[in-house]
Design a protein around this motif. Structure first.
Motif, PDB file in Angstrom:
ATOM      1  N   ARG A 175      51.061  41.596  10.261  1.00  0.00           N
ATOM      2  CA  ARG A 175      51.462  43.009  10.323  1.00  0.00           C
ATOM      3  C   ARG A 175      52.306  43.262  11.585  1.00  0.00           C
ATOM      4  O   ARG A 175      53.326  43.934  11.536  1.00  0.00           O
ATOM      5  CB  ARG A 175      50.193  43.882  10.332  1.00  0.00           C
ATOM      6  CG  ARG A 175      50.450  45.363  10.169  1.00  0.00           C
ATOM      7  CD  ARG A 175      49.150  46.124  10.371  1.00  0.00           C
ATOM      8  NE  ARG A 175      48.166  45.855   9.346  1.00  0.00           N
ATOM      9  CZ  ARG A 175      48.104  46.500   8.174  1.00  0.00           C
ATOM     10  NH1 ARG A 175      48.967  47.444   7.910  1.00  0.00           N
ATOM     11  NH2 ARG A 175      47.177  46.203   7.304  1.00  0.00           N
ATOM     12  N   GLU A 176      51.854  42.687  12.709  1.00  0.00           N
ATOM     13  CA  GLU A 176      52.617  42.871  13.961  1.00  0.00           C
ATOM     14  C   GLU A 176      54.017  42.288  13.845  1.00  0.00           C
ATOM     15  O   GLU A 176      54.989  42.881  14.293  1.00  0.00           O
ATOM     16  CB  GLU A 176      51.869  42.210  15.123  1.00  0.00           C
ATOM     17  CG  GLU A 176      50.741  43.080  15.640  1.00  0.00           C
ATOM     18  CD  GLU A 176      49.791  42.326  16.552  1.00  0.00           C
ATOM     19  OE1 GLU A 176      50.229  41.349  17.210  1.00  0.00           O
ATOM     20  OE2 GLU A 176      48.606  42.709  16.591  1.00  0.00           O
ATOM     21  N   SER A 193      45.878  47.636   3.513  1.00  0.00           N
ATOM     22  CA  SER A 193      45.664  46.518   2.583  1.00  0.00           C
ATOM     23  C   SER A 193      46.396  45.246   3.014  1.00  0.00           C
ATOM     24  O   SER A 193      47.567  45.296   3.408  1.00  0.00           O
ATOM     25  CB  SER A 193      46.156  46.934   1.195  1.00  0.00           C
ATOM     26  OG  SER A 193      46.338  45.799   0.400  1.00  0.00           O
ATOM     27  N   ASP A 194      45.725  44.118   2.903  1.00  0.00           N
ATOM     28  CA  ASP A 194      46.376  42.832   3.192  1.00  0.00           C
ATOM     29  C   ASP A 194      47.429  42.506   2.129  1.00  0.00           C
ATOM     30  O   ASP A 194      48.405  41.811   2.396  1.00  0.00           O
ATOM     31  CB  ASP A 194      45.341  41.698   3.285  1.00  0.00           C
ATOM     32  CG  ASP A 194      44.554  41.518   1.997  1.00  0.00           C
ATOM     33  OD1 ASP A 194      44.291  42.516   1.301  1.00  0.00           O
ATOM     34  OD2 ASP A 194      44.193  40.375   1.674  1.00  0.00           O
ATOM     35  N   SER A 195      47.243  43.024   0.926  1.00  0.00           N
ATOM     36  CA  SER A 195      48.179  42.713  -0.165  1.00  0.00           C
ATOM     37  C   SER A 195      49.549  43.335   0.098  1.00  0.00           C
ATOM     38  O   SER A 195      50.584  42.746  -0.242  1.00  0.00           O
ATOM     39  CB  SER A 195      47.620  43.231  -1.491  1.00  0.00           C
ATOM     40  OG  SER A 195      46.292  42.793  -1.645  1.00  0.00           O
ATOM     41  N   GLU A 196      49.568  44.520   0.713  1.00  0.00           N
ATOM     42  CA  GLU A 196      50.856  45.142   1.032  1.00  0.00           C
ATOM     43  C   GLU A 196      51.571  44.334   2.120  1.00  0.00           C
ATOM     44  O   GLU A 196      52.796  44.207   2.110  1.00  0.00           O
ATOM     45  CB  GLU A 196      50.661  46.606   1.468  1.00  0.00           C
ATOM     46  CG  GLU A 196      51.984  47.356   1.455  1.00  0.00           C
ATOM     47  CD  GLU A 196      51.931  48.742   2.080  1.00  0.00           C
ATOM     48  OE1 GLU A 196      50.869  49.146   2.595  1.00  0.00           O
ATOM     49  OE2 GLU A 196      52.984  49.410   2.078  1.00  0.00           O
ATOM     50  N   VAL A 197      50.785  43.751   3.026  1.00  0.00           N
ATOM     51  CA  VAL A 197      51.361  42.876   4.060  1.00  0.00           C
ATOM     52  C   VAL A 197      51.991  41.639   3.396  1.00  0.00           C
ATOM     53  O   VAL A 197      53.129  41.260   3.695  1.00  0.00           O
ATOM     54  CB  VAL A 197      50.269  42.458   5.079  1.00  0.00           C
ATOM     55  CG1 VAL A 197      50.746  41.317   5.956  1.00  0.00           C
ATOM     56  CG2 VAL A 197      49.858  43.661   5.928  1.00  0.00           C
ATOM     57  N   LEU A 198      51.270  41.060   2.458  1.00  0.00           N
ATOM     58  CA  LEU A 198      51.773  39.863   1.774  1.00  0.00           C
ATOM     59  C   LEU A 198      53.066  40.174   1.016  1.00  0.00           C
ATOM     60  O   LEU A 198      54.024  39.389   1.043  1.00  0.00           O
ATOM     61  CB  LEU A 198      50.691  39.351   0.805  1.00  0.00           C
ATOM     62  CG  LEU A 198      50.967  38.067   0.051  1.00  0.00           C
ATOM     63  CD1 LEU A 198      51.240  36.903   0.993  1.00  0.00           C
ATOM     64  CD2 LEU A 198      49.779  37.710  -0.858  1.00  0.00           C
ATOM     65  N   LEU A 199      53.118  41.318   0.379  1.00  0.00           N
ATOM     66  CA  LEU A 199      54.332  41.710  -0.352  1.00  0.00           C
ATOM     67  C   LEU A 199      55.513  41.840   0.614  1.00  0.00           C
ATOM     68  O   LEU A 199      56.619  41.375   0.331  1.00  0.00           O
ATOM     69  CB  LEU A 199      54.093  43.046  -1.078  1.00  0.00           C
ATOM     70  CG  LEU A 199      55.326  43.660  -1.746  1.00  0.00           C
ATOM     71  CD1 LEU A 199      55.894  42.745  -2.824  1.00  0.00           C
ATOM     72  CD2 LEU A 199      54.987  45.022  -2.357  1.00  0.00           C
TER      73      LEU A 199
END
Ligand SMILES: O=P(O)(O)OC[C@H]1O[C@H](OP(=O)(O)OP(=O)(O)O)[C@H](O)[C@@H]1O
Ligand SMILES: NC(=O)CC[C@H](N)C(=O)O
Ligand SMILES: [Mg+2]
Length: 503
Positions: free
Chosen positions: A111-112, A125-131
């Motif tokens: 995220r950083e 959400s971690d999924s939005e980070v992955l996207l």
């Protein structure tokens, strides 16, 4: 656990994705969502609830298009708010939407980095980070039409940066569907195909093979750990290994509890693996408990039924379905809060007294996690007149948190944490109990596919295959995701900015 689906078809995909999500419902009951592509625009419907409640006829009518992805969610990161239901969307490059099963272990660091790259992640959400990570890599190409090589290079770059578990399906407007599995293959992913009347091919990816069966797609194969699949907009299939050092380590808990018995994961029938777990545990009971006084073997529906039947066979004892399950209540373990989980056990299961009265019963479950089910079910067996209540678990003691997509973030919430068998037995109120040995559990699955040399077994032995999980990470996770913290966060979070979601 979550369930994912992606289809590139030659017909409207809304109903097919809906039907596939319905058979993946056991993987996530908290929220559901579908994205389709209609004339170059995404159509989205996602909300909290079961598939049958989230999609009304008006939503289905709006989900037009011949390509799409779907998701059923069991939250393991962020909040359980509808705005963190999936699929997630980013508008650049092209317009991309993701459905993710798994959990990243370096979400904060990613995220950083994304913030420094001036990408905005709107939720927890971690999924939005992955996207966004994938979007950043895809954006490095400036071609109007992505080539398969460009897509695979982006996935390779994701593998280099992301840690943890991920099986994903990503739709990219006018480009196609990308699906991939993390380099350890922790979460499952299968590829299927269907031939249309005109001879053209349609492709589908899904978390479990049962989803392909349900909608008439033929199982082609498992996506390999680290491998990516790209189905281009003109319906061509490309596949490539994108990880530098892939290493098969599927999550063993899929076989114990998560997956449906009629699915085959990594060439292992889930049903056959559960029968095998019953064989091994039955043999252990016979070996170590020769002079037992068990009269009858009773499963705790639903997942343990196949296991208990085999234990009864091994012990040469009757098998009786002494508990009746209310078919309108979902799975207890994947419910979000402990209060809800506790209440639902008695609403879900009821004892048939005749099977318990004056008998010594052996209750069998696939696993004991928080002890919510076992404690109450033993009480119910006694209320129904059982003389002695013994308890067998087809999985070993669960003592360590899961960081890869199962919501067991806090060791203190696990009944076996820091306790031996005798202490666990006393807490749940059993007259005696037995757990499967880890070696036997691994053999029960591995014997069905000797090519798998290693499984993800961290909840039993504390070995995290990704090698990046230390005590400080686990402490951080505890502070974020214990039951109290989750309840507080869910109160605070409202809806966030997102792609227009049809309500
Ligand atoms: O120790 P606990 O924290 O209670 O968790 C373990 C229990 O939860 C699961 O059942 P669930 O009701 O979720 O689903 P099932 O009907 O598929 O068995 C699992 O099969 C065990 O019965
Ligand atoms: N269980 C899962 O696969 C969860 C996916 C993702 N981490 C979420 O919380 O939405
Ligand atoms: Mg159960």
């Amino acid at each position: 656990m979550c369930g994912i689906v992606g289809i590139v078809g030659n017909h409207s995909v809304n109903q097919t994705i809906y039907d596939a999500l319905t058979v993946l419902q056991h993987r996530g009951q908290d929220a559901a969502g579908i994205v389709t592509i209609d004339h170059g625009a995404f159509r989205l419907r996602k909300a909290n609830g079961l598939v049958k409640d989230v999609f009304e006829p008006k939503h289905m009518q709006r989900l037009q298009g011949q390509e799409g992805i779907g998701h059923v969610r069991y939250p393991t990161a962020g909040s359980s708010s509808a705005s963190e239901a999936q699929p997630f969307y980013v508008n650049s490059p092209f317009g991309m939407a993701i459905a993710h099963n798994g959990n990243l272990t370096n979400t904060e660091a990613l995220r950083e980095t994304l913030v420094k790259q001036r990408r905005h992640v709107n939720t927890t959400s971690d999924s939005e980070v992955l996207l966004n990570l994938l979007a950043h890599e895809i954006a490095k190409n400036d071609s109007a039409q992505l080539t398969a090589d460009e897509v695979f290079a982006a996935v390779a770059a994701v593998h280099q940066q992301a840690r943890g578990a991920y099986a994903v399906a990503v739709m990219i407007i006018n480009q196609g569907l990308v699906a991939f599995r993390d380099p350890y293959g922790i979460r499952p992913l299968v590829l299927g195909q269907r031939e249309s009347e005109d001879g053209t091919l349609e492709y589908m990816v899904a978390s479990e093979s049962v989803a392909l069966d349900a909608v008439g797609f033929k199982f082609l194969r498992d996506v390999a750990p680290g491998e990516a699949v790209f189905i281009s907009a003109d319906r061509q299939l490309f596949t490539q290994q994108c990880a530098e050092a892939p290493s098969y380590s599927p999550c063993i808990f899929e076989y114990v509890y998560f997956a449906r018995p009629d699915s085959t994961i990594d060439k292992v029938s889930v049903y056959a693996s559960r029968v095998n777990m019953g064989v091994k545990l039955g043999e252990k009971i016979k070996r170590e408990w020769e002079d037992n006084d068990i009269d009858v073997v009773i499963p705790i529906p639903e997942t343990s039924c196949d296991i208990a039947l085999e234990i009864a066979n091994r012990l040469d004892l009757p098998y009786r379905q002494g508990f009746v399950k209310n078919r309108y209540i979902g799975r207890t373990f994947i419910m979000p809060g402990q209060q809800q989980r506790r209440k639902s056990v008695r609403r879900k299961l009821n004892a048939i007294s005749a099977e318990f009265k004056d008998k010594n019963v052996l209750l069998v479950d696939d696993s004991i996690v928080r002890g919510t089910t076992s404690e109450q079910i033993i009480e119910m067996a006694r209320e129904a007149g059982a003389k002695k209540v013994y308890f067998a678990s087809a999985a070993p003691e669960i003592r360590f948190p899961n960081v890869y997509g199962i919501d067991m973030p806090t060791s203190n919430e696990l009944i076996a944490h820091g306790r031996d068998v005798q202490e666990i037995s006393e807490i749940i109120g059993a007259d005696g109990m037995v757990f499967q040995d880890l070696g036997d559990l691994v053999d029960a699955v591995a014997e069905l596919n000797p090519d798998i040399k290693q499984f993800e077994t961290s909840v039993f032995d504390g070995n995290y295959v990704t090698n990046d999980v230390d005590q400080s990470y686990l402490d951080h996770l505890t502070s974020l995701r214990n039951d109290d913290a989750k309840a507080k966060r869910n109160m605070e979070l409202g809806t966030s900015l997102e792609l227009h979601n049809h309500t």
